[in-house]
Design an enzyme around this catalytic site. Structure first.
Site, PDB file in Angstrom:
ATOM      1  N   ASN A 105       0.875  -1.169   0.000  1.00  0.00           N
ATOM      2  CA  ASN A 105       0.000   0.000   0.000  1.00  0.00           C
ATOM      3  C   ASN A 105       0.914   1.221   0.000  1.00  0.00           C
ATOM      4  O   ASN A 105       1.518   1.542   1.021  1.00  0.00           O
ATOM      5  CB  ASN A 105      -0.877  -0.038   1.262  1.00  0.00           C
ATOM      6  CG  ASN A 105      -1.700   1.226   1.443  1.00  0.00           C
ATOM      7  OD1 ASN A 105      -1.777   2.068   0.548  1.00  0.00           O
ATOM      8  ND2 ASN A 105      -2.306   1.366   2.609  1.00  0.00           N
TER       9      ASN A 105
ATOM     10  N   LYS B 263       0.191   4.271  -0.277  1.00  0.00           N
ATOM     11  CA  LYS B 263      -0.425   5.468   0.331  1.00  0.00           C
ATOM     12  C   LYS B 263      -0.130   6.695  -0.550  1.00  0.00           C
ATOM     13  O   LYS B 263      -0.058   6.567  -1.759  1.00  0.00           O
ATOM     14  CB  LYS B 263       0.065   5.631   1.778  1.00  0.00           C
ATOM     15  CG  LYS B 263      -0.158   4.352   2.597  1.00  0.00           C
ATOM     16  CD  LYS B 263      -0.007   4.540   4.065  1.00  0.00           C
ATOM     17  CE  LYS B 263      -0.254   3.214   4.779  1.00  0.00           C
ATOM     18  NZ  LYS B 263      -0.173   3.312   6.226  1.00  0.00           N
TER      19      LYS B 263
ATOM     20  N   HIS C 111      -9.568   1.190   4.530  1.00  0.00           N
ATOM     21  CA  HIS C 111      -8.337   1.411   5.289  1.00  0.00           C
ATOM     22  C   HIS C 111      -8.629   2.349   6.461  1.00  0.00           C
ATOM     23  O   HIS C 111      -9.438   3.272   6.332  1.00  0.00           O
ATOM     24  CB  HIS C 111      -7.248   1.996   4.382  1.00  0.00           C
ATOM     25  CG  HIS C 111      -5.906   1.968   5.036  1.00  0.00           C
ATOM     26  ND1 HIS C 111      -5.523   2.907   5.964  1.00  0.00           N
ATOM     27  CD2 HIS C 111      -4.874   1.093   4.951  1.00  0.00           C
ATOM     28  CE1 HIS C 111      -4.313   2.603   6.411  1.00  0.00           C
ATOM     29  NE2 HIS C 111      -3.899   1.509   5.812  1.00  0.00           N
TER      30      HIS C 111
ATOM     31  N   GLU D 257      -7.068   4.742   7.632  1.00  0.00           N
ATOM     32  CA  GLU D 257      -6.850   6.172   7.345  1.00  0.00           C
ATOM     33  C   GLU D 257      -8.052   6.766   6.613  1.00  0.00           C
ATOM     34  O   GLU D 257      -8.432   7.916   6.841  1.00  0.00           O
ATOM     35  CB  GLU D 257      -5.552   6.325   6.530  1.00  0.00           C
ATOM     36  CG  GLU D 257      -4.331   6.067   7.410  1.00  0.00           C
ATOM     37  CD  GLU D 257      -3.125   5.494   6.687  1.00  0.00           C
ATOM     38  OE1 GLU D 257      -3.042   5.575   5.450  1.00  0.00           O
ATOM     39  OE2 GLU D 257      -2.250   4.939   7.402  1.00  0.00           O
TER      40      GLU D 257
ATOM     41  N   GLU E 293      -5.783  -5.007  10.320  1.00  0.00           N
ATOM     42  CA  GLU E 293      -4.731  -4.039  10.616  1.00  0.00           C
ATOM     43  C   GLU E 293      -5.063  -3.310  11.906  1.00  0.00           C
ATOM     44  O   GLU E 293      -5.875  -2.375  11.908  1.00  0.00           O
ATOM     45  CB  GLU E 293      -4.626  -3.004   9.485  1.00  0.00           C
ATOM     46  CG  GLU E 293      -4.313  -3.598   8.131  1.00  0.00           C
ATOM     47  CD  GLU E 293      -3.725  -2.560   7.192  1.00  0.00           C
ATOM     48  OE1 GLU E 293      -2.568  -2.733   6.795  1.00  0.00           O
ATOM     49  OE2 GLU E 293      -4.394  -1.566   6.879  1.00  0.00           O
TER      50      GLU E 293
ATOM     51  N   GLY F 153       2.194   2.081  10.916  1.00  0.00           N
ATOM     52  CA  GLY F 153       3.176   3.157  10.810  1.00  0.00           C
ATOM     53  C   GLY F 153       3.797   3.547  12.140  1.00  0.00           C
ATOM     54  O   GLY F 153       4.441   4.587  12.258  1.00  0.00           O
TER      55      GLY F 153
ATOM     56  N   SER G  90       3.105  -2.261  10.503  1.00  0.00           N
ATOM     57  CA  SER G  90       4.540  -2.357  10.795  1.00  0.00           C
ATOM     58  C   SER G  90       5.127  -3.731  10.496  1.00  0.00           C
ATOM     59  O   SER G  90       5.980  -4.231  11.230  1.00  0.00           O
ATOM     60  CB  SER G  90       4.823  -1.945  12.245  1.00  0.00           C
ATOM     61  OG  SER G  90       4.453  -0.592  12.438  1.00  0.00           O
TER      62      SER G  90
HETATM   63  P1  PGA Z   1       2.616   0.124   7.728  1.00  0.00           P
HETATM   64  O1  PGA Z   1       1.183   0.361   7.071  1.00  0.00           O
HETATM   65  O2  PGA Z   1       3.158  -1.173   7.161  1.00  0.00           O
HETATM   66  O3  PGA Z   1       3.435   1.312   7.323  1.00  0.00           O
HETATM   67  O4  PGA Z   1       2.415   0.037   9.218  1.00  0.00           O
HETATM   68  C1  PGA Z   1       0.322  -0.702   6.819  1.00  0.00           C
HETATM   69  C2  PGA Z   1      -0.957  -0.173   6.188  1.00  0.00           C
HETATM   70  O5  PGA Z   1      -1.435   0.890   6.590  1.00  0.00           O
HETATM   71  O6  PGA Z   1      -1.525  -0.818   5.295  1.00  0.00           O
END
Ligand code: PGA
Length: 252
Positions: free
Chosen positions: A9, A11, A96, A98, A168, A174, A214
């Site tokens: 992803n 982003k 997601h 976000e 997730e 993140g 992460s």
């Molecule tokens: P990350 O993000 O691996 O940077 O923690 C995962 C995601 O949001 O899909």
């Protein structure tokens, strides 16, 4: 048999030239050293039409990170599932955390997006997961159940079977904090049990449930070794070919 999948992803990272370079480099490496799992890269809309023809579709699937909850028309700035599909992309991340948190995507909105994605032949990678306070209150199962029931459990078994899930935990995205392998396995098994209750054991056994948050080369193997963890949805580590490849190689 369900598939093992590693999906990136991107982003809101990489301009067009950088994105093309990243996709090309990944493609070269994976064509030379074939992965033992499905690999997907989900890119900003602007990259899709350029990246899709660049990669070997037998090795890398391409997807978007979102789609509109409307078919077409006067929705300035939106991108429809049909438009995504017309670029040759095959996947779309939906729900997601976000998008849920910053763009107020509700269960109802996501239900529409899922329907439109499926109607246009896209495979949704549907994200669920709890925030830290919910985990601390021991409410993670309740939260993911509500997310599944609120947006997906009206689907027919046939349509539900086309969906990839990504668990997730928001506190792990993140942050560098990963769920332990035990925490991941426990909730993935719970998610699978709720699918079995709703759609039967066969559909549940065939649903790929990815872990995200992460995930990196150093922890991917331990996470993916769990019976109910079928791969990962990777943010930060998907932006560097060596890291993403390291995670893909967890299946070797
Ligand atoms: P990350 O993000 O691996 O940077 O923690 C995962 C995601 O949001 O899909």
């Amino acid at each position: 048999m369900r598939k093992n999948i590693v999906a990136g992803n991107w982003k809101m990272n990489k301009n067009l030239q950088e994105g093309i370079a990243l996709a090309k480099e990944l493609n070269e490496i994976l064509v030379a050293d074939k992965p033992n799992c499905d690999v997907v890269i989900c890119t900003p809309f602007i990259h899709l039409a350029s990246v899709t023809p660049l990669v070997d579709a037998t090795v890398i699937g391409v997807g978007a990170e979102n789609c509109a909850d409307k078919v077409s028309g006067a929705y300035t700035g939106e991108v429809s599932a049909e438009m995504i599909s017309s670029t040759g992309a095959k996947y779309v991340i939906l729900g997601h955390s976000e998008r849920r948190a910053y763009y107020h995507e509700t269960f109802e909105i996501l239900k529409e997006k899922v329907k439109l994605a499926l109607a246009n032949g896209l495979t949704p990678i549907f994200c669920i997961g709890e925030v830290l306070e919910e985990r601390e209150a021991g409410k993670q199962n309740e939260v993911v159940y509500a997310q599944l029931a609120g947006s997906l459990y009206d689907l027919s078994a046939e349509d539900f079977s086309k969906i990839i899930l990504a668990y997730e935990p928001v506190w792990a995205i993140g942050t560098g904090k990963t769920a332990t392998a035990e925490q991941a396995q426990e909730i993935h098994a719970y998610i699978r049990s709720t699918i079995a209750e709703k759609y039967g054991k066969e559909v549940a056994e065939n649903t790929s449930i990815l872990y995200g948050g992460s995930c990196k080369p150093s922890n991917a193997k331990e996470l993916f070794a769990n019976q109910d963890v079928d791969g990962g949805l990777i943010g930060g580590a998907a932006l560097k070919v060596a890291d993403f490849k390291g995670i893909i190689d967890a299946f070797k």
